[in-house]
Scaffold this motif. Structure first.
Motif, PDB file in Angstrom:
ATOM      1  N   GLY A  16       0.796  -1.228   0.000  1.00  0.00           N
ATOM      2  CA  GLY A  16       0.000   0.000   0.000  1.00  0.00           C
ATOM      3  C   GLY A  16       0.824   1.271   0.000  1.00  0.00           C
ATOM      4  N   LYS A  17       2.118   1.176  -0.355  1.00  0.00           N
ATOM      5  CA  LYS A  17       2.962   2.370  -0.261  1.00  0.00           C
ATOM      6  C   LYS A  17       2.568   3.459  -1.259  1.00  0.00           C
ATOM      7  CE  LYS A  17       6.905   0.431  -2.845  1.00  0.00           C
ATOM      8  NZ  LYS A  17       6.275  -0.817  -3.329  1.00  0.00           N
ATOM      9  N   GLY A  18       2.103   3.051  -2.433  1.00  0.00           N
ATOM     10  CA  GLY A  18       1.686   4.037  -3.443  1.00  0.00           C
ATOM     11  C   GLY A  18       0.475   4.829  -2.965  1.00  0.00           C
ATOM     12  N   PRO A  42       3.810   3.006 -20.328  1.00  0.00           N
ATOM     13  CA  PRO A  42       2.744   3.691 -19.572  1.00  0.00           C
ATOM     14  C   PRO A  42       1.499   2.807 -19.485  1.00  0.00           C
ATOM     15  CG  PRO A  42       3.504   5.037 -21.435  1.00  0.00           C
ATOM     16  CD  PRO A  42       4.196   3.721 -21.547  1.00  0.00           C
ATOM     17  N   ARG A  43       0.800   2.878 -18.341  1.00  0.00           N
ATOM     18  CA  ARG A  43      -0.447   2.116 -18.165  1.00  0.00           C
ATOM     19  C   ARG A  43      -1.627   3.085 -18.184  1.00  0.00           C
ATOM     20  NH1 ARG A  43       2.162  -1.424 -13.729  1.00  0.00           N
ATOM     21  NH2 ARG A  43       1.682   0.223 -12.275  1.00  0.00           N
ATOM     22  N   GLY A  44      -2.741   2.663 -18.775  1.00  0.00           N
ATOM     23  CA  GLY A  44      -3.984   3.437 -18.740  1.00  0.00           C
ATOM     24  C   GLY A  44      -3.789   4.885 -19.142  1.00  0.00           C
ATOM     25  N   ASN A  74      16.233  -2.575 -10.717  1.00  0.00           N
ATOM     26  CA  ASN A  74      15.345  -3.328 -11.582  1.00  0.00           C
ATOM     27  C   ASN A  74      14.240  -3.899 -10.691  1.00  0.00           C
ATOM     28  OD1 ASN A  74      14.155  -5.537 -13.058  1.00  0.00           O
ATOM     29  ND2 ASN A  74      15.847  -5.316 -14.504  1.00  0.00           N
ATOM     30  N   VAL A  75      13.004  -3.512 -10.969  1.00  0.00           N
ATOM     31  CA  VAL A  75      11.879  -3.979 -10.159  1.00  0.00           C
ATOM     32  C   VAL A  75      10.965  -4.805 -11.060  1.00  0.00           C
ATOM     33  CG1 VAL A  75      10.026  -3.282  -8.574  1.00  0.00           C
ATOM     34  CG2 VAL A  75      12.018  -1.783  -8.870  1.00  0.00           C
ATOM     35  N   PHE A  76      10.906  -6.104 -10.792  1.00  0.00           N
ATOM     36  CA  PHE A  76      10.087  -7.035 -11.579  1.00  0.00           C
ATOM     37  C   PHE A  76      10.247  -6.823 -13.087  1.00  0.00           C
ATOM     38  CE2 PHE A  76       7.847  -6.671  -7.450  1.00  0.00           C
ATOM     39  CZ  PHE A  76       8.120  -7.955  -7.012  1.00  0.00           C
ATOM     40  N   TYR A  79      13.382  -1.150 -15.283  1.00  0.00           N
ATOM     41  CA  TYR A  79      14.253  -0.256 -14.520  1.00  0.00           C
ATOM     42  C   TYR A  79      13.483   0.966 -14.040  1.00  0.00           C
ATOM     43  CZ  TYR A  79      18.237  -3.026 -15.769  1.00  0.00           C
ATOM     44  OH  TYR A  79      19.107  -4.060 -15.867  1.00  0.00           O
ATOM     45  N   TYR A  80      13.838   1.390 -12.829  1.00  0.00           N
ATOM     46  CA  TYR A  80      13.250   2.588 -12.228  1.00  0.00           C
ATOM     47  C   TYR A  80      14.385   3.361 -11.561  1.00  0.00           C
ATOM     48  CZ  TYR A  80       8.740   0.130 -12.422  1.00  0.00           C
ATOM     49  OH  TYR A  80       7.625  -0.541 -12.833  1.00  0.00           O
ATOM     50  N   GLY A  81      14.380   4.685 -11.685  1.00  0.00           N
ATOM     51  CA  GLY A  81      15.423   5.465 -11.031  1.00  0.00           C
ATOM     52  C   GLY A  81      14.920   6.833 -10.594  1.00  0.00           C
ATOM     53  N   THR A  82      15.560   7.361  -9.548  1.00  0.00           N
ATOM     54  CA  THR A  82      15.212   8.690  -9.038  1.00  0.00           C
ATOM     55  C   THR A  82      16.184   9.716  -9.604  1.00  0.00           C
ATOM     56  OG1 THR A  82      14.556   7.662  -6.955  1.00  0.00           O
ATOM     57  CG2 THR A  82      14.892  10.055  -6.923  1.00  0.00           C
ATOM     58  N   PRO A  83      15.708  10.669 -10.424  1.00  0.00           N
ATOM     59  CA  PRO A  83      16.618  11.690 -10.957  1.00  0.00           C
ATOM     60  C   PRO A  83      17.245  12.495  -9.818  1.00  0.00           C
ATOM     61  CG  PRO A  83      14.475  11.765 -12.063  1.00  0.00           C
ATOM     62  CD  PRO A  83      14.323  10.850 -10.887  1.00  0.00           C
ATOM     63  N   LEU A  99      10.033  10.357  -1.542  1.00  0.00           N
ATOM     64  CA  LEU A  99      10.215   9.355  -2.600  1.00  0.00           C
ATOM     65  C   LEU A  99       9.368   8.135  -2.290  1.00  0.00           C
ATOM     66  CD1 LEU A  99      14.129   9.199  -2.869  1.00  0.00           C
ATOM     67  CD2 LEU A  99      12.579  10.758  -4.057  1.00  0.00           C
ATOM     68  N   GLU A 100       8.855   7.497  -3.335  1.00  0.00           N
ATOM     69  CA  GLU A 100       8.179   6.202  -3.152  1.00  0.00           C
ATOM     70  C   GLU A 100       8.903   5.234  -4.066  1.00  0.00           C
ATOM     71  OE1 GLU A 100       6.031   3.194  -4.665  1.00  0.00           O
ATOM     72  OE2 GLU A 100       4.747   4.862  -5.311  1.00  0.00           O
ATOM     73  N   ILE A 101       9.736   4.381  -3.467  1.00  0.00           N
ATOM     74  CA  ILE A 101      10.605   3.510  -4.271  1.00  0.00           C
ATOM     75  C   ILE A 101      10.672   2.103  -3.666  1.00  0.00           C
ATOM     76  CG2 ILE A 101      11.977   5.440  -5.140  1.00  0.00           C
ATOM     77  CD1 ILE A 101      14.125   4.777  -3.131  1.00  0.00           C
TER      78      ILE A 101
HETATM   79  P1  5GP Z   1       4.798   0.637 -10.825  1.00  0.00           P
HETATM   80  O1  5GP Z   1       5.376   0.134 -12.104  1.00  0.00           O
HETATM   81  O2  5GP Z   1       3.666  -0.241 -10.325  1.00  0.00           O
HETATM   82  O3  5GP Z   1       4.408   2.089 -10.900  1.00  0.00           O
HETATM   83  O4  5GP Z   1       5.939   0.563  -9.718  1.00  0.00           O
HETATM   84  C1  5GP Z   1       6.586  -0.648  -9.470  1.00  0.00           C
HETATM   85  C2  5GP Z   1       7.550  -0.507  -8.312  1.00  0.00           C
HETATM   86  O5  5GP Z   1       8.625   0.372  -8.641  1.00  0.00           O
HETATM   87  C3  5GP Z   1       6.960   0.058  -7.010  1.00  0.00           C
HETATM   88  O6  5GP Z   1       7.396  -0.801  -5.961  1.00  0.00           O
HETATM   89  C4  5GP Z   1       7.593   1.410  -6.879  1.00  0.00           C
HETATM   90  O7  5GP Z   1       7.771   1.763  -5.518  1.00  0.00           O
HETATM   91  C5  5GP Z   1       8.921   1.198  -7.545  1.00  0.00           C
HETATM   92  N1  5GP Z   1       9.551   2.457  -8.004  1.00  0.00           N
HETATM   93  C6  5GP Z   1       8.937   3.522  -8.579  1.00  0.00           C
HETATM   94  N2  5GP Z   1       9.830   4.484  -8.856  1.00  0.00           N
HETATM   95  C7  5GP Z   1      11.036   4.024  -8.422  1.00  0.00           C
HETATM   96  C8  5GP Z   1      12.362   4.566  -8.410  1.00  0.00           C
HETATM   97  O8  5GP Z   1      12.637   5.684  -8.847  1.00  0.00           O
HETATM   98  N3  5GP Z   1      13.356   3.780  -7.901  1.00  0.00           N
HETATM   99  C9  5GP Z   1      13.116   2.538  -7.390  1.00  0.00           C
HETATM  100  N4  5GP Z   1      14.144   1.863  -6.887  1.00  0.00           N
HETATM  101  N5  5GP Z   1      11.882   1.992  -7.375  1.00  0.00           N
HETATM  102  C10 5GP Z   1      10.858   2.730  -7.888  1.00  0.00           C
END
Ligand code: 5GP
Length: 201
Positions: A16-18, A42-44, A74-76, A79-83, A99-101
């Motif tokens: 539930g973090k989002g 992108p979704r939806g 790499n999440v599932f 790739y995701y990153g914080t600028p 941040l939500e990561i």
């Molecule tokens: P979603 O694709 O459902 O938006 O996010 C998938 C996962 O990626 C979530 O657990 C979210 O917290 C994580 N996430 C989103 N942005 C970042 C980021 O910048 N860095 C990291 N490490 N995880 C992120």
């Protein structure tokens, strides 16, 4: 300690973090949101530059090479990153950045910036986490099993976090998170400039 606070909200997928992040941002509009870069589609109704900056893997790798990220993971499979720049600029201005990561990213930030505040959103139980993941209806069986086993790994890293918020009741969890952020804002070291100004009056 920099006057601005860097607050990292993390936890397993489905905890539930989002939802908590978005509600906290609504309650505390003075906080700064960080928009992540991702290689997923992108979704939806998602728009580039609103929920995420959507990039190709090549573009993402270029940003990594140029040291453009505070953290990335790499999440599932994506790739995701914080600028980095936006977060650093806002903190220098004394703002609170949220941040939500994912947990891997939170661990990277904590080791680079030990003064950041990490909050782990904890599901009440694995049974409940499984129920929530199934309830989302977005994940296939295989992906649910993967997310549950990943959640166990992530939970075992709880010591990296400054605070644990149990999300058994959503409104309590939101209140707890808001309270943590408010208390962090009130830390003496984050208010030294204001105190100096008052003393000079
Ligand atoms: P979603 O694709 O459902 O938006 O996010 C998938 C996962 O990626 C979530 O657990 C979210 O917290 C994580 N996430 C989103 N942005 C970042 C980021 O910048 N860095 C990291 N490490 N995880 C992120």
């Amino acid at each position: 300690m920099m006057e601005g606070a860097l607050i990292v909200i993390s936890g397993p997928s489905g905890a539930g973090k989002g939802t908590i992040y978005n509600s906290v941002m609504e309650r505390m509009p003075e906080n700064i949101r960080s928009i992540s870069v991702t290689t997923r589609e992108p979704r939806g109704s998602e728009q580039d530059g609103v929920e995420y900056f959507f990039k190709t893997e090549d573009q993402f790798n270029e940003l990594v090479k140029n040291d453009g990220f505070l953290e990335y993971a790499n999440v599932f499979g994506h790739y995701y990153g914080t600028p980095k720049k936006h977060v650093m600029d806002m903190m220098r201005l004394g703002k609170t950045v949220l941040l939500e990561i994912d947990v891997k990213g939170a661990a990277q930030i904590k080791s680079k910036f030990p003064s950041c505040v990490t909050i782990f959103i904890m599901p009440p139980s694995f049974k409940e986490l499984e129920r929530r993941l199934r309830g989302r209806g977005t994940d296939k069986e295989e992906s649910i099993i993967k997310r549950l086993s990943e959640a166990k790994c992530e939970l075992s890293q709880y010591k990296l976090f400054d605070y644990i918020v149990f999300n058994d009741d959503l409104s309590d969890a939101i209140n707890d998170t808001v309270n943590i952020i408010r208390s962090e804002r009130n830390r003496t070291l984050r208010n030294e400039n204001k105190i100096k100004q008052l003393l000079e009056e």
